[in-house]
Motif scaffolding. Structure first.
Motif, PDB file in Angstrom:
ATOM      1  N   GLU A 189       1.861  24.998   8.199  1.00  0.00           N
ATOM      2  CA  GLU A 189       0.534  24.590   7.728  1.00  0.00           C
ATOM      3  C   GLU A 189       0.633  23.791   6.424  1.00  0.00           C
ATOM      4  O   GLU A 189      -0.065  22.797   6.242  1.00  0.00           O
ATOM      5  N   ALA A 190       1.487  24.231   5.515  1.00  0.00           N
ATOM      6  CA  ALA A 190       1.672  23.500   4.254  1.00  0.00           C
ATOM      7  C   ALA A 190       2.293  22.128   4.524  1.00  0.00           C
ATOM      8  O   ALA A 190       1.859  21.120   3.946  1.00  0.00           O
ATOM      9  N   VAL A 191       3.285  22.084   5.400  1.00  0.00           N
ATOM     10  CA  VAL A 191       3.918  20.807   5.750  1.00  0.00           C
ATOM     11  C   VAL A 191       2.894  19.869   6.380  1.00  0.00           C
ATOM     12  O   VAL A 191       2.818  18.685   6.020  1.00  0.00           O
ATOM     13  N   LYS A 192       2.089  20.390   7.282  1.00  0.00           N
ATOM     14  CA  LYS A 192       1.071  19.571   7.963  1.00  0.00           C
ATOM     15  C   LYS A 192       0.056  19.011   6.965  1.00  0.00           C
ATOM     16  O   LYS A 192      -0.273  17.820   6.996  1.00  0.00           O
ATOM     17  N   LEU A 193      -0.444  19.870   6.077  1.00  0.00           N
ATOM     18  CA  LEU A 193      -1.411  19.419   5.064  1.00  0.00           C
ATOM     19  C   LEU A 193      -0.806  18.343   4.168  1.00  0.00           C
ATOM     20  O   LEU A 193      -1.414  17.291   3.931  1.00  0.00           O
ATOM     21  N   CYS A 194       0.396  18.594   3.661  1.00  0.00           N
ATOM     22  CA  CYS A 194       1.010  17.645   2.731  1.00  0.00           C
ATOM     23  C   CYS A 194       1.366  16.336   3.414  1.00  0.00           C
ATOM     24  O   CYS A 194       1.184  15.260   2.842  1.00  0.00           O
ATOM     25  N   SER A 195       1.836  16.409   4.632  1.00  0.00           N
ATOM     26  CA  SER A 195       2.148  15.188   5.374  1.00  0.00           C
ATOM     27  C   SER A 195       0.886  14.365   5.610  1.00  0.00           C
ATOM     28  O   SER A 195       0.865  13.148   5.382  1.00  0.00           O
ATOM     29  N   ALA A 196      -0.174  15.027   6.053  1.00  0.00           N
ATOM     30  CA  ALA A 196      -1.439  14.328   6.302  1.00  0.00           C
ATOM     31  C   ALA A 196      -2.002  13.739   5.013  1.00  0.00           C
ATOM     32  O   ALA A 196      -2.506  12.601   4.997  1.00  0.00           O
ATOM     33  N   ALA A 197      -1.927  14.493   3.916  1.00  0.00           N
ATOM     34  CA  ALA A 197      -2.423  13.998   2.633  1.00  0.00           C
ATOM     35  C   ALA A 197      -1.642  12.760   2.205  1.00  0.00           C
ATOM     36  O   ALA A 197      -2.231  11.747   1.794  1.00  0.00           O
ATOM     37  N   PHE A 198      -0.320  12.841   2.292  1.00  0.00           N
ATOM     38  CA  PHE A 198       0.490  11.694   1.891  1.00  0.00           C
ATOM     39  C   PHE A 198       0.125  10.470   2.725  1.00  0.00           C
ATOM     40  O   PHE A 198      -0.083   9.380   2.182  1.00  0.00           O
ATOM     41  N   GLU A 199       0.076  10.622   4.032  1.00  0.00           N
ATOM     42  CA  GLU A 199      -0.196   9.471   4.904  1.00  0.00           C
ATOM     43  C   GLU A 199      -1.583   8.882   4.654  1.00  0.00           C
ATOM     44  O   GLU A 199      -1.757   7.655   4.685  1.00  0.00           O
ATOM     45  N   ALA A 200      -2.563   9.739   4.379  1.00  0.00           N
ATOM     46  CA  ALA A 200      -3.911   9.244   4.082  1.00  0.00           C
ATOM     47  C   ALA A 200      -3.922   8.457   2.770  1.00  0.00           C
ATOM     48  O   ALA A 200      -4.553   7.396   2.672  1.00  0.00           O
ATOM     49  N   VAL A 201      -3.227   8.973   1.764  1.00  0.00           N
ATOM     50  CA  VAL A 201      -3.120   8.247   0.495  1.00  0.00           C
ATOM     51  C   VAL A 201      -2.385   6.931   0.723  1.00  0.00           C
ATOM     52  O   VAL A 201      -2.824   5.863   0.270  1.00  0.00           O
ATOM     53  N   TRP A 202      -1.266   6.970   1.399  1.00  0.00           N
ATOM     54  CA  TRP A 202      -0.438   5.784   1.639  1.00  0.00           C
ATOM     55  C   TRP A 202      -1.247   4.684   2.336  1.00  0.00           C
ATOM     56  O   TRP A 202      -1.157   3.509   1.979  1.00  0.00           O
ATOM     57  N   GLU A 203      -2.034   5.084   3.301  1.00  0.00           N
ATOM     58  CA  GLU A 203      -2.829   4.120   4.076  1.00  0.00           C
ATOM     59  C   GLU A 203      -3.796   3.339   3.178  1.00  0.00           C
ATOM     60  O   GLU A 203      -3.997   2.146   3.364  1.00  0.00           O
ATOM     61  N   GLN A 204      -4.384   4.004   2.194  1.00  0.00           N
ATOM     62  CA  GLN A 204      -5.383   3.365   1.328  1.00  0.00           C
ATOM     63  C   GLN A 204      -4.794   2.768   0.049  1.00  0.00           C
ATOM     64  O   GLN A 204      -5.451   1.958  -0.609  1.00  0.00           O
ATOM     65  N   ALA A 205      -3.603   3.185  -0.306  1.00  0.00           N
ATOM     66  CA  ALA A 205      -3.040   2.833  -1.613  1.00  0.00           C
ATOM     67  C   ALA A 205      -2.606   1.373  -1.696  1.00  0.00           C
ATOM     68  O   ALA A 205      -2.383   0.704  -0.682  1.00  0.00           O
ATOM     69  N   ILE A 206      -2.458   0.929  -2.925  1.00  0.00           N
ATOM     70  CA  ILE A 206      -2.124  -0.462  -3.252  1.00  0.00           C
ATOM     71  C   ILE A 206      -0.624  -0.550  -3.539  1.00  0.00           C
ATOM     72  O   ILE A 206      -0.101   0.217  -4.351  1.00  0.00           O
ATOM     73  N   PRO A 207       0.079  -1.496  -2.890  1.00  0.00           N
ATOM     74  CA  PRO A 207       1.509  -1.657  -3.175  1.00  0.00           C
ATOM     75  C   PRO A 207       1.757  -1.901  -4.665  1.00  0.00           C
ATOM     76  O   PRO A 207       0.944  -2.529  -5.361  1.00  0.00           O
ATOM     77  N   HIS A 208       2.873  -1.401  -5.140  1.00  0.00           N
ATOM     78  CA  HIS A 208       3.193  -1.445  -6.561  1.00  0.00           C
ATOM     79  C   HIS A 208       2.990  -2.815  -7.188  1.00  0.00           C
ATOM     80  O   HIS A 208       2.348  -2.946  -8.231  1.00  0.00           O
ATOM     81  N   ARG A 209       3.534  -3.846  -6.591  1.00  0.00           N
ATOM     82  CA  ARG A 209       3.467  -5.183  -7.204  1.00  0.00           C
ATOM     83  C   ARG A 209       2.045  -5.739  -7.286  1.00  0.00           C
ATOM     84  O   ARG A 209       1.778  -6.660  -8.038  1.00  0.00           O
ATOM     85  N   GLN A 210       1.139  -5.178  -6.489  1.00  0.00           N
ATOM     86  CA  GLN A 210      -0.249  -5.646  -6.499  1.00  0.00           C
ATOM     87  C   GLN A 210      -1.150  -4.787  -7.386  1.00  0.00           C
ATOM     88  O   GLN A 210      -2.259  -5.218  -7.710  1.00  0.00           O
ATOM     89  N   PHE A 211      -0.687  -3.599  -7.755  1.00  0.00           N
ATOM     90  CA  PHE A 211      -1.521  -2.697  -8.546  1.00  0.00           C
ATOM     91  C   PHE A 211      -1.436  -3.087 -10.028  1.00  0.00           C
ATOM     92  O   PHE A 211      -0.352  -3.158 -10.592  1.00  0.00           O
ATOM     93  N   LYS A 212      -2.559  -3.342 -10.615  1.00  0.00           N
ATOM     94  CA  LYS A 212      -2.621  -3.736 -12.023  1.00  0.00           C
ATOM     95  C   LYS A 212      -3.099  -2.586 -12.881  1.00  0.00           C
ATOM     96  O   LYS A 212      -4.064  -1.914 -12.544  1.00  0.00           O
ATOM     97  N   VAL A 213      -2.391  -2.391 -13.989  1.00  0.00           N
ATOM     98  CA  VAL A 213      -2.785  -1.313 -14.909  1.00  0.00           C
ATOM     99  C   VAL A 213      -3.410  -1.896 -16.170  1.00  0.00           C
ATOM    100  O   VAL A 213      -3.298  -3.049 -16.455  1.00  0.00           O
TER     101      VAL A 213
END
Length: 171
Positions: A147-171
């Protein structure tokens, strides 16, 4: 606090397909490298021997074996000073072969996120990081709980799908 958890190099050495890392904090315990950056010291990225560390070599060697390493960071905006520094030094991670993305926290509202940072190896073994309030690592925990593996895997993939690649992310 002593830990009986295998060290990171051992876990990564056993990894065959993928290693993903989700970071959720806006700051971690200060380091000499962070303090130097705050004083205005900068890395000469052209002089690789001056900044290439054993961690970077471990990542490069692991990627060379065919393991895909991805890191996603959920960050508040405007970003903290620590995140600005972390973005700056991520050049080393990317050079070593990590894929890195950033997700503004306000875009993560609909994602079920675990309470702790973690590494997930081959979608089976979870290394959970437990931090103190000031960002110091207190201990790491290993689990294969489905259950922990499933939650963490799903969370990571959901974040990854929406996240901005490093070179494009401006701070």
């Amino acid at each position: 606090m002593p830990s009986s958890v295998p060290d990171f190099a051992e876990l990564l050495g056993q990894c065959e397909r993928s290693a993903v890392h989700l970071e959720l904090r806006d700051s971690y315990a200060a380091t000499e490298r962070f303090d130097a950056w705050k004083r205005g010291e900068r890395i000469n990225w052209e002089e690789r021997e001056s900044w290439w560390h054993p961690y970077d070599q471990l990542i490069a060697d692991t990627v060379a074996r065919g393991v895909v390493i991805r890191r996603a960071r959920v960050v508040s905006e405007p970003v903290s000073e620590y995140i600005r520094w972390e973005h700056y030094v991520t050049h080393a991670n990317v050079t070593a072969g990590e894929q890195v993305r950033w997700l503004p926290r306000r875009q993560a509202t609909a994602i079920a996120l675990p309470a702790n940072d973690f590494w997930l190896f081959d979608d089976e073994l979870l290394r959970v990081h437990h931090f103190s309030g000031d960002g110091a690592v207190m201990e790491d925990e290993i689990t294969t709980d489905p259950e922990a593996v499933k939650l963490c895997s799903a969370a990571f993939e959901a974040v990854w799908e929406q996240a901005i690649p490093h070179r494009q992310f401006k701070v």
